[in-house]
Design an enzyme around this catalytic site. Structure first.
Site, PDB file in Angstrom:
ATOM      1  N   LYS A  75      46.622  29.965  42.295  1.00 41.01           N
ATOM      2  CA  LYS A  75      46.190  31.347  42.117  1.00 41.01           C
ATOM      3  C   LYS A  75      46.953  32.224  43.104  1.00 41.01           C
ATOM      4  CE  LYS A  75      41.893  34.096  42.371  1.00 41.01           C
ATOM      5  NZ  LYS A  75      40.430  34.003  42.625  1.00 41.01           N
ATOM      6  N   SER A 151      37.637  36.159  39.347  1.00 34.80           N
ATOM      7  CA  SER A 151      38.986  36.621  39.573  1.00 34.80           C
ATOM      8  C   SER A 151      40.048  35.548  39.323  1.00 34.80           C
ATOM      9  CB  SER A 151      39.107  37.118  41.018  1.00 34.80           C
ATOM     10  OG  SER A 151      38.887  36.057  41.953  1.00 34.80           O
ATOM     11  N   SER A 175      33.985  33.619  41.146  1.00 40.82           N
ATOM     12  CA  SER A 175      35.323  33.731  40.576  1.00 40.82           C
ATOM     13  C   SER A 175      35.971  32.430  40.131  1.00 40.82           C
ATOM     14  CB  SER A 175      36.256  34.439  41.566  1.00 40.82           C
ATOM     15  OG  SER A 175      35.888  35.790  41.701  1.00 40.82           O
TER      16      SER A 175
END
Length: 500
Positions: A75, A151, A175
């Site tokens: 990520k 996220s 997230s």
């Protein structure tokens, strides 16, 4: 290696093929790259590729590791790889090159994972959707009209689509679990302190944030946690070490657990949609069939103070980060410019009061967990929602502009809270367990009538991921979930991808 074969294996399956020399790691990497190049233009999940570095990893030789040679993505937030661009979803950090490698990234590399790139995230991870201005919307592989969540939406979209079998994700208010629920994946937020966040900082969002991965199978999540967990020198706290390996816990003989079921919102203020309630009810019945003691439970927690505490801590941390690293605030998305201003408004005593509230919630839920091994809730409050509906509406945009232009003499924090409430009402069951620090896992056990994924959440005692892995393994065996690459009614993108 053909795409159909590649996509039919989880991470451990691919690693076994490599270890037994049925395929070469270069074949696996090349197939993964072909999948990424074919699928990413439609999904917009990967924002930076590291193919040359991945090739160098293989040229240097793989370690003796259970996951050696498995394609992987990071990520684009929180995890640095020296010399690899990290934007954190922000125009303000475009072109930023870290000069060191994060501890967790180092552990992934030491375990032989072949990192092929970085995945999209909202700016600084401050949303439950992945729609950053710098990169645009990340699409959900199950349906391009609905959110992939956030996220960690880029990671979830990449794994669900079959680009890679597993990808790094992080979780400050849900997230990991939110995009896992939206994309039909397994997503564990581990116990606070289980995985390292250093070497520069000792905690994220004052202990609210944690890192792990999103996967298609329970065993992959366990194997990755075996690879990554453990404190590093100087950590402010550490999770209780596991009694064995997390992977062993998946297949260990089941023990009879006492499971508390929360049929609606944990905070009691949001009514779940019928799909979410049905998912909880069916899972509770299945757990009962598996021999567990299942009973209703209530937390007694209301929405307002806890939601505000989450926003206080995240706003203060964001303001600190922007000031400390001299980020050009004018390049931030307007809503996050207001977050920074709000963080600067918070007094020391208000911050301390809200941190005290967060810790008190940990005590309260800890008492509930004295009577229950696991809690069961829905992951989301609703089915996955269309893109952009959680962006600030016209009235909120005007309030944001008024703050930034000095036309609003009121509190910037009030504006942040107004914008955040619609996000947090969609995720009423995730953020509390960032406060308490407990492990919490989303499982893809349900589908809507039109086939969209619906997740259920299992929450364990502090330091007891083994309980979650064990019961999740039972559920996976009793009611196996499908994925687009095995689904007979797979979306068009999956059909064309599998034919390569």
């Amino acid at each position: 290696m053909k795409a159909a074969e590649y996509r039919s294996h989880d991470a451990m399956g691919l690693a076994e093929l490599i270890a037994t020399k049925q395929v070469q790691p270069q074949e696996v990497m090349e197939t993964a790259i072909r999948q990424m190049e074919r699928l990413n233009p439609a999904l917009n999940a990967v924002v930076h590729t590291t193919y040359d570095r991945a090739a160098q990893i293989l040229e240097a030789g793989l370690p003796d590791s259970p996951l050696a040679g498995v394609p992987f993505l990071l990520k684009d937030l929180g995890q640095f790889w020296e010399g690899v661009p990290t934007s954190s979803g922000s125009r303000a950090l475009l072109g930023f090159m870290p000069m060191f490698t994060s501890t967790l990234t180092s552990r992934y590399l030491a375990g032989g994972l072949v990192i092929l790139g970085k995945t999209s995230t909202p700016e600084f991870g401050m949303a439950s959707v992945t729609e950053p201005a710098i990169h645009g919307i990340t699409n959900n592989p199950w349906d391009p009209e609905i959110t992939a969540g956030g996220s960690s939406g880029g990671s979830a979209s990449a794994v669900a689509s079959g680009m890679v079998p597993v990808a790094h994700a992080s979780d400050g208010g849900g997230s990991i679990r939110i995009p896992s629920a939206a994309c039909g994946l397994v997503g564990l937020k581990p116990t606070r302190g289980r995985n390292p966040v250093g070497p520069v900082v000792g905690e994220g969002w004052y202990g609210l944030a944690a890192s792990h991965v999103v996967t298609r199978t329970v065993r992959d999540s366990a194997a990755l946690l075996d690879l990554s967990h453990g404190p590093e020198p100087g950590d402010p706290y550490a999770a209780t070490p596991p009694q064995g390996s997390f992977l062993e816990a998946v297949c260990a003989p089941p023990r009879r657990l006492r499971i508390g079921v929360i049929e609606d919102a944990v905070t009691g203020d949001v009514t779940l949609d019928p799909d979410s309630r049905e998912a909880v009810g069916k899972t509770a019945s299945l757990l009962e069939d598996l021999g567990h003691v299942v009973e209703p439970v209530s937390t007694g927690i209301g929405p307002g103070p806890g939601r505000r505490a989450m926003l206080v801590l995240s706003s203060v941390d964001t303001a600190w980060m922007v000031e400390t690293f001299h980020v050009d605030q004018t390049l931030l998305e307007p809503a996050n410019q207001v977050v920074v201003r709000a963080g600067k408004e918070i007094s020391a005593t208000e911050f301390a009061a809200n941190l005290f509230l967060v810790r008190s919630y940990g005590r309260l839920i800890g008492q509930i967990m004295e009577r229950h091994d696991v809690l069961l809730t829905s992951t989301l409050g609703t089915r996955p929602w269309p893109h952009r509906i959680l962006q600030p509406d016209a009235e909120q945009q005007e309030r944001i502009a008024a703050v930034l232009e000095g036309r609003n003499a009121g509190s910037a924090f009030d504006v942040v809270e107004d914008v955040a409430v619609r996000n947090m009402n969609r995720i009423p069951n995730t953020w509390l367990f960032n406060m308490t620090g407990q492990p919490a896992m989303s499982l893809p056990l349900h589908r809507t009538a039109i086939g969209h994924p619906v997740g259920v959440q299992l929450v364990g005692r502090l330091g007891r991921e083994e309980d979650l892995f064990n019961v999740a393994g039972q559920l996976e065996e009793a009611r196996p979930w499908d994925h687009p690459f095995t689904n007979p009614q797979r979306p068009q993108w999956a059909e064309s991808g599998a034919q390569q």
